[in-house]
Enzyme design. Structure first.
Site, PDB file in Angstrom:
ATOM      1  N   TRP A 183       0.847  -1.185   0.000  1.00 39.41           N
ATOM      2  CA  TRP A 183       0.000   0.000   0.000  1.00 39.41           C
ATOM      3  C   TRP A 183       0.880   1.231   0.000  1.00 39.41           C
ATOM      4  CZ3 TRP A 183      -0.243   4.035   3.603  1.00 39.41           C
ATOM      5  CH2 TRP A 183      -1.243   4.991   3.357  1.00 39.41           C
ATOM      6  N   GLU A 224      -3.218  -3.146  -2.253  1.00 33.50           N
ATOM      7  CA  GLU A 224      -4.309  -2.539  -1.482  1.00 33.50           C
ATOM      8  C   GLU A 224      -4.658  -1.148  -1.985  1.00 33.50           C
ATOM      9  OE1 GLU A 224      -5.250  -1.355   3.203  1.00 33.50           O
ATOM     10  OE2 GLU A 224      -3.236  -1.977   2.594  1.00 33.50           O
ATOM     11  N   LYS A 226      -7.074   2.558  -1.818  1.00 36.29           N
ATOM     12  CA  LYS A 226      -7.619   3.494  -0.839  1.00 36.29           C
ATOM     13  C   LYS A 226      -8.366   4.581  -1.591  1.00 36.29           C
ATOM     14  CE  LYS A 226      -6.552   5.817   3.498  1.00 36.29           C
ATOM     15  NZ  LYS A 226      -5.544   5.993   4.559  1.00 36.29           N
ATOM     16  N   ASP A 257      -9.537  -3.389   2.594  1.00 39.20           N
ATOM     17  CA  ASP A 257      -9.496  -2.770   3.916  1.00 39.20           C
ATOM     18  C   ASP A 257     -10.843  -2.140   4.196  1.00 39.20           C
ATOM     19  OD1 ASP A 257      -9.136  -0.578   5.900  1.00 39.20           O
ATOM     20  OD2 ASP A 257      -7.050  -1.215   5.871  1.00 39.20           O
ATOM     21  N   HIS A 260     -11.140   1.677   3.579  1.00 40.30           N
ATOM     22  CA  HIS A 260     -10.554   2.287   2.382  1.00 40.30           C
ATOM     23  C   HIS A 260     -11.544   2.519   1.253  1.00 40.30           C
ATOM     24  CE1 HIS A 260      -6.004   1.501   3.186  1.00 40.30           C
ATOM     25  NE2 HIS A 260      -6.630   2.040   4.221  1.00 40.30           N
ATOM     26  N   HIS A 284      -8.108  -6.519   5.597  1.00 43.52           N
ATOM     27  CA  HIS A 284      -7.672  -5.688   6.711  1.00 43.52           C
ATOM     28  C   HIS A 284      -8.937  -5.303   7.457  1.00 43.52           C
ATOM     29  CE1 HIS A 284      -3.331  -4.251   5.651  1.00 43.52           C
ATOM     30  NE2 HIS A 284      -3.442  -5.553   5.801  1.00 43.52           N
ATOM     31  N   ASP A 292     -11.333   6.458   7.109  1.00 46.67           N
ATOM     32  CA  ASP A 292     -10.396   5.393   7.476  1.00 46.67           C
ATOM     33  C   ASP A 292      -9.752   5.694   8.826  1.00 46.67           C
ATOM     34  OD1 ASP A 292      -8.813   3.085   7.218  1.00 46.67           O
ATOM     35  OD2 ASP A 292      -7.199   4.225   6.281  1.00 46.67           O
ATOM     36  N   ASP A 294      -9.645   3.751  11.599  1.00 44.92           N
ATOM     37  CA  ASP A 294      -8.986   2.621  12.257  1.00 44.92           C
ATOM     38  C   ASP A 294      -9.346   2.466  13.727  1.00 44.92           C
ATOM     39  OD1 ASP A 294      -7.223   1.403  10.147  1.00 44.92           O
ATOM     40  OD2 ASP A 294      -6.550   3.473  10.021  1.00 44.92           O
ATOM     41  N   ASP A 324      -6.352  -4.461  11.455  1.00 46.52           N
ATOM     42  CA  ASP A 324      -5.612  -3.239  11.124  1.00 46.52           C
ATOM     43  C   ASP A 324      -6.303  -2.044  11.761  1.00 46.52           C
ATOM     44  OD1 ASP A 324      -3.957  -1.337  10.069  1.00 46.52           O
ATOM     45  OD2 ASP A 324      -4.826  -1.397   8.059  1.00 46.52           O
TER      46      ASP A 324
END
Length: 417
Positions: A183, A224, A226, A257, A260, A284, A292, A294, A324
């Site tokens: 990524w 990956e 985004k 993810d 993302h 993820h 994003d 997290d 993640d």
């Protein structure tokens, strides 16, 4: 027979009425390997500098006890693993070197991560890997592999090539396939004029990175996407379309993810499409809150849908599951334990569905019975099945795990200053 065993016997009988064997569901769950991310322990700082990294990575909070070196990261991971049933790998970034010396990213070799391999053998875990294409001065104007500057691209291409050799080393040494995720934070704050040029350079960089073939027995490469990041709100060359096309055309893994994509998009609905075209899927698992961000994974609707997407058609056989997220506002060990247990519970709940029966009802157009049974499943006592699994694995159940987290904080984390 303990109270939990008595309760489990009753729950097992209830599930059996739907043709579900709870013991088999537990055995299926035991086969699943979860990849635990090392960067929750130290707030994505790594060992190349003492400052938090940049590049759209933002950890909020300053809860006491952040790990400051490899020994403390490993100690925290061991504490978390002691509270969790199942099989695990540890996911590390290139900035977490653990060898006799620390080198710049375009100079890394397997020897710079030998400490991780020695520890993984001792603890009994696998290792996954990530080139760290952010947080270094060589990120030129917000670009790495798609940069207009050839010297910048060459630096990051070399780093990624060397990362694949580190991953191959992990797979060979541990006998557990390493999953390597690529990524980059490349993008632009305002509207670009020539989007194609950036994406053409990004494609060419990856073509060079993946030129050398590595046995997938040792390493599986995944790319990956985004949708945007901080400071790159208007343009990301590594979009979902770019990476899905690249993964499909080159038959490498695709990474999905949870944070993302656009806020209204869910990766649970993308898994079945990706499974048709890509040889491998890396998840993820995160919890985005409007972007994003997290947050720690919790037992929410989307996590359950992700688990169902994997289990109902056995897509889990070609999927790697990695967590993640990075929350520095609460106890970091609790972040690991809550995130992993939530993921395991969602997978177990998915295994406790009569999917063959429900597929048959759907194919026959019997939507009445399909709805009735799926609604019944929502309130069945899968929690007791999970507690029984933890007990059989010798792990603490319920609030007993929280008591251990508090003990570790008092005796270990609080003394880190």
């Amino acid at each position: 027979m303990t109270d939990l065993e008595k309760k489990y016997a009753l729950v097992k009988e209830e599930y059996a009425k739907l043709g579900i064997n709870t013991d088999e569901a537990i055995e299926n769950l035991k086969k699943v390997r979860i990849s635990l991310h090392c960067w929750q322990a130290d707030d994505v700082v790594g060992f190349l500098s003492s400052d938090a990294v940049s590049g759209g990575i933002q950890t909020t909070g300053n809860y006491p006890g952040r790990a400051r070196n490899a020994a403390e990261v490993k100690a925290d991971l061991e504490e978390a693993l002691s509270l969790l049933p199942g099989k695990y790998s540890i996911n590390i970034h290139a900035i977490y070197q653990d060898g006799d010396e620390i080198v710049e990213l375009d100079k890394i070799e397997p020897k710079h991560f030998s400490g991780w391999v020695d520890w993984a053998k001792k603890v009994g875990v696998g290792l996954d890997f990530n080139p760290t294409c952010f947080g270094r001065p060589q990120v030129n104007g917000g670009f790495t592999l798609s940069s207009p500057d050839k010297a910048t691209r060459d630096f990051w291409i070399e780093h990624c090539k060397r990362s694949r050799k580190v991953a191959e080393y992990f797979g060979k040494e541990l006998g557990i396939t390493c999953c390597t995720n690529f990524w980059v934070p490349d993008g632009m704050k305002d509207i670009p004029y020539d989007r194609l040029a950036y994406r053409a350079r990004l494609k060419d960089s990856y073509d060079q990175i993946f030129e050398e073939k590595i046995d997938p027995k040792y390493n599986i490469d995944c790319v990956e996407s985004k949708v945007f990041g901080i400071g790159v709100e208007s343009f990301t060359p590594g979009s979902n379309e770019f990476y899905f096309g690249y993964a499909t055309a080159n038959q490498i893994g695709i990474t999905l993810d949870a944070g993302h994509f656009h806020p209204t998009e869910m990766i649970s609905d993308k898994i079945s499409s990706a499974a048709l075209y890509c040889p491998h899927i890396l998840l993820h698992v995160s919890r985005p809150v409007r972007w994003d961000s997290d947050h720690v994974v919790i037992f929410d609707d989307e996590l359950n849908e992700i688990a169902r997407s994997l289990v109902r058609n056995n897509i889990i056989e070609k999927t790697s599951i990695g967590l993640d997220y990075f929350d520095a506002s609460i106890n970091r060990i609790s972040c690991y334990v809550v995130g992993v247990k939530s993921t395991l519970k969602a997978l177990l709940r998915a295994y406790l569905e009569p999917f063959d029966m429900l597929k048959k009802l759907e194919s026959e157009g019997n939507y009445t019975d399909r709805m009735f049974i799926t609604e019944r499943l929502k309130t069945m006592d899968f929690g007791t099945v999970f507690d029984y699994y933890c007990m059989k694995e010798g792990k603490k159940i319920g609030l007993d795990a929280l008591d251990e987290i508090h003990r570790y904080e008092k005796e270990v984390l609080s003394k880190r200053g």
